[in-house]
Design an enzyme around this catalytic site. Structure first.
Site, PDB file in Angstrom:
ATOM      1  CE1 TYR A 141      -3.825   2.291   0.412  1.00 32.74           C
ATOM      2  CE2 TYR A 141      -2.601   3.280   2.218  1.00 32.74           C
ATOM      3  CZ  TYR A 141      -3.656   3.311   1.330  1.00 32.74           C
ATOM      4  OH  TYR A 141      -4.539   4.377   1.353  1.00 32.74           O
ATOM      5  CG  ASP A 236       5.733   3.951   1.032  1.00 29.30           C
ATOM      6  OD1 ASP A 236       5.939   4.773   1.951  1.00 29.30           O
ATOM      7  OD2 ASP A 236       4.594   3.692   0.596  1.00 29.30           O
ATOM      8  CE  LYS A 264       1.013   5.176   8.111  1.00 26.22           C
ATOM      9  NZ  LYS A 264      -0.403   5.004   8.293  1.00 26.22           N
TER      10      LYS A 264
HETATM   11  N1  PMP Z   1       2.674   4.317   2.279  1.00 25.59           N
HETATM   12  C1  PMP Z   1       2.578   3.465   3.309  1.00 25.59           C
HETATM   13  C2  PMP Z   1       3.620   2.396   3.468  1.00 25.59           C
HETATM   14  C3  PMP Z   1       1.539   3.587   4.226  1.00 25.59           C
HETATM   15  O1  PMP Z   1       1.457   2.726   5.249  1.00 25.59           O
HETATM   16  C4  PMP Z   1       0.593   4.608   4.050  1.00 25.59           C
HETATM   17  C5  PMP Z   1      -0.568   4.802   5.017  1.00 25.59           C
HETATM   18  N2  PMP Z   1      -0.901   3.765   5.822  1.00 25.59           N
HETATM   19  C6  PMP Z   1       0.732   5.472   2.969  1.00 25.59           C
HETATM   20  C7  PMP Z   1       1.785   5.305   2.099  1.00 25.59           C
HETATM   21  C8  PMP Z   1      -0.237   6.582   2.742  1.00 25.59           C
HETATM   22  O2  PMP Z   1      -0.094   7.554   3.717  1.00 25.59           O
HETATM   23  P1  PMP Z   1      -1.285   8.563   4.054  1.00 25.59           P
HETATM   24  O3  PMP Z   1      -2.379   7.751   4.659  1.00 25.59           O
HETATM   25  O4  PMP Z   1      -0.660   9.539   5.011  1.00 25.59           O
HETATM   26  O5  PMP Z   1      -1.671   9.203   2.778  1.00 25.59           O
END
Ligand code: PMP
Length: 424
Positions: A141, A236, A264
């Protein structure tokens, strides 16, 4: 367990908000509890229930809720204004701190979410290489934007729509999917698409299909094969950044990507994201380069302030303690599931842990999907009734904070024992 007020609020919320929530993972059957406040490792709901929180807002709250230093600094900042549309010194302070910690970071662009960060990092990689195709892993994700919402994890997987309608196939036809932890699959894809792949984006630890660890040497393999083929490697690290180590997964595994995306923890509980990486790539971004990236709230002073105060507190003790806590809980889950004869696999790394109700080693998305999700939700509710909140999905990951002390861990282990008593 009393949830009457939450039930009433959910009924009301559904009239105005889609399924009563503003992000899919927040909804679970029959209805979620509504939060009144949070402090340290606890969430308090509107019915007066108190939960030990291992969801931690899906990751950011590693210092626990309502951290005093963050609150004080943010209060001061609020008095000074909340958005300027002009640069500030604090952005330099946070950028320097990020660069000091994260090995690949030579320059930083702050954005507002992890989604924005991965979207912009992919655009940057495409712009720099002049290539269209990208590689992503099954079940990974990277946020809710079109290029990566294919075989996606997190809420997309939990709610059964890993490929979303509304995304034209023209948009995703350049997104190539491969299984995680499989070297041959990548070799084949790169061979079949020679000189066409702009980037490979990877969650170094897959935190959106539970907690899948890379096999030994796998990330190093990704680094080598991308380098050999002129493919930009993007880590990521929205979850793993500042979590696995001061410098994230790239420090922990000793593998340095070309670009990384952060979010985060970096915002200390406020919205943030960041793209970081090699100077020669980063400088291709607007306004110094032609690849467009922008945002009214980029580098927002409130989020930046919270980020500065957060990173200050992430010292060696933080990593030692949060790792120890996650390890204790993971070991407890291993021991209890074995004693109750419930097939399960448990994984933990730094402050991340998850149990899969699955008898196979979980190495990728296909195996993770075979887990007993019904049993997971039973486990979830049993824990909740015993005062412990874990993310309401087999495909999310639990997190520990610095506020989960020995006493809290002890209480959690008792709750786990109780939860397993009622698991068939
Ligand atoms: N990349 C990863 C690995 C994530 O875990 C998340 C959110 N859980 C995102 C991108 C997207 O981040 P956001 O919800 O702040 O848009």
């Amino acid at each position: 367990m009393k949830l009457e007020k939450s039930k009433a609020l959910f009924e009301e919320a559904q009239k105005y908000l889609v399924k009563g929530v503003n992000s899919p993972v927040r909804y679970f059957k029959p209805y979620p509890f509504f939060v009144q406040k949070a402090k340290d490792c606890y969430l308090f709901d509107v019915d007066g229930n108190k939960y030990i929180d291992y969801c931690l807002a899906y990751g950011p709250m590693v210092l626990g809720h309502a951290n005093e230093a963050i609150i004080n600094a943010v209060k001061e900042q609020l008095e000074l204004g909340t958005a300027y549309g002009c640069p500030t010194e604090k952005e330099i302070i946070l950028a320097k701190e990020v660069i000091n910690r994260v090995p690949c970071a030579e320059m930083v662009r702050f954005v507002n979410s992890g989604t924005e960060a991965t979207m912009s990092a992919i655009r940057l990689a495409r712009g720099v290489t002049g290539r269209k195709k990208i590689i992503k892993f099954d079940g990974a994700y990277h946020g809710a934007h079109d290029y990566v919402l294919v075989k996606s994890g997190s809420g997309a997987l939990t709610h059964g729509t890993p490929n979303s309608p509304g995304i034209p196939e023209e948009t995703t036809k350049n997104t190539i999917l491969v299984p995680f932890n499989d070297e041959e699959a990548i070799e084949k894809v790169i061979k079949d698409n020679k000189d066409e792949i702009a980037c490979l984006i990877v969650e170094p630890v897959m935190g959106n299909v539970g907690c899948i660890l890379p096999k030994e040497g796998y990330l190093k393999f990704l680094r080598e094969i991308t380098e050999e083929n002129g493919i930009i490697l993007i880590f990521d690290e929205v979850i793993t950044g500042f979590r696995l180590a001061k410098g994230g997964a790239q420090e922990y595994y000793g593998v340095i990507p070309d670009l990384a995306t952060l979010g985060k923890i970096l915002g200390g509980g406020f919205p943030i994201g960041a793209i970081v990486g090699k100077k020669e790539i980063m400088e291709q971004m607007s306004p110094s380069g032609p690849i467009y990236q922008a945002g009214t709230f980029n580098g927002n002073p409130v989020s930046i302030t919270a980020g500065i105060e957060t990173l200050k507190q992430l010292d060696d003790k933080f990593y030692k303690e949060t790792t120890k806590t996650a390890e204790k809980l993971a070991n407890c889950l291993r021991e209890v599931s074995e004693r109750y004869n419930i097939p399960a696999k448990v994984y933990n790394i730094a402050s991340m842990f998850q149990i899969y109700f699955n008898d196979k080693e979980v190495l990728n998305y296909e195996i993770a999907k075979q887990s007993d999700t019904e049993r997971f939700m039973k486990y979830f509710w049993n824990l909740l009734e015993n005062g412990v909140f874990v993310p309401p999905s087999q495909f999310e990951c639990c997190f520990t904070s610095i506020k989960h002390n020995d006493e809290v861990v002890e209480k959690t282990m008792n709750a786990i024992e109780e939860a397993f008593k009622n698991l068939e």
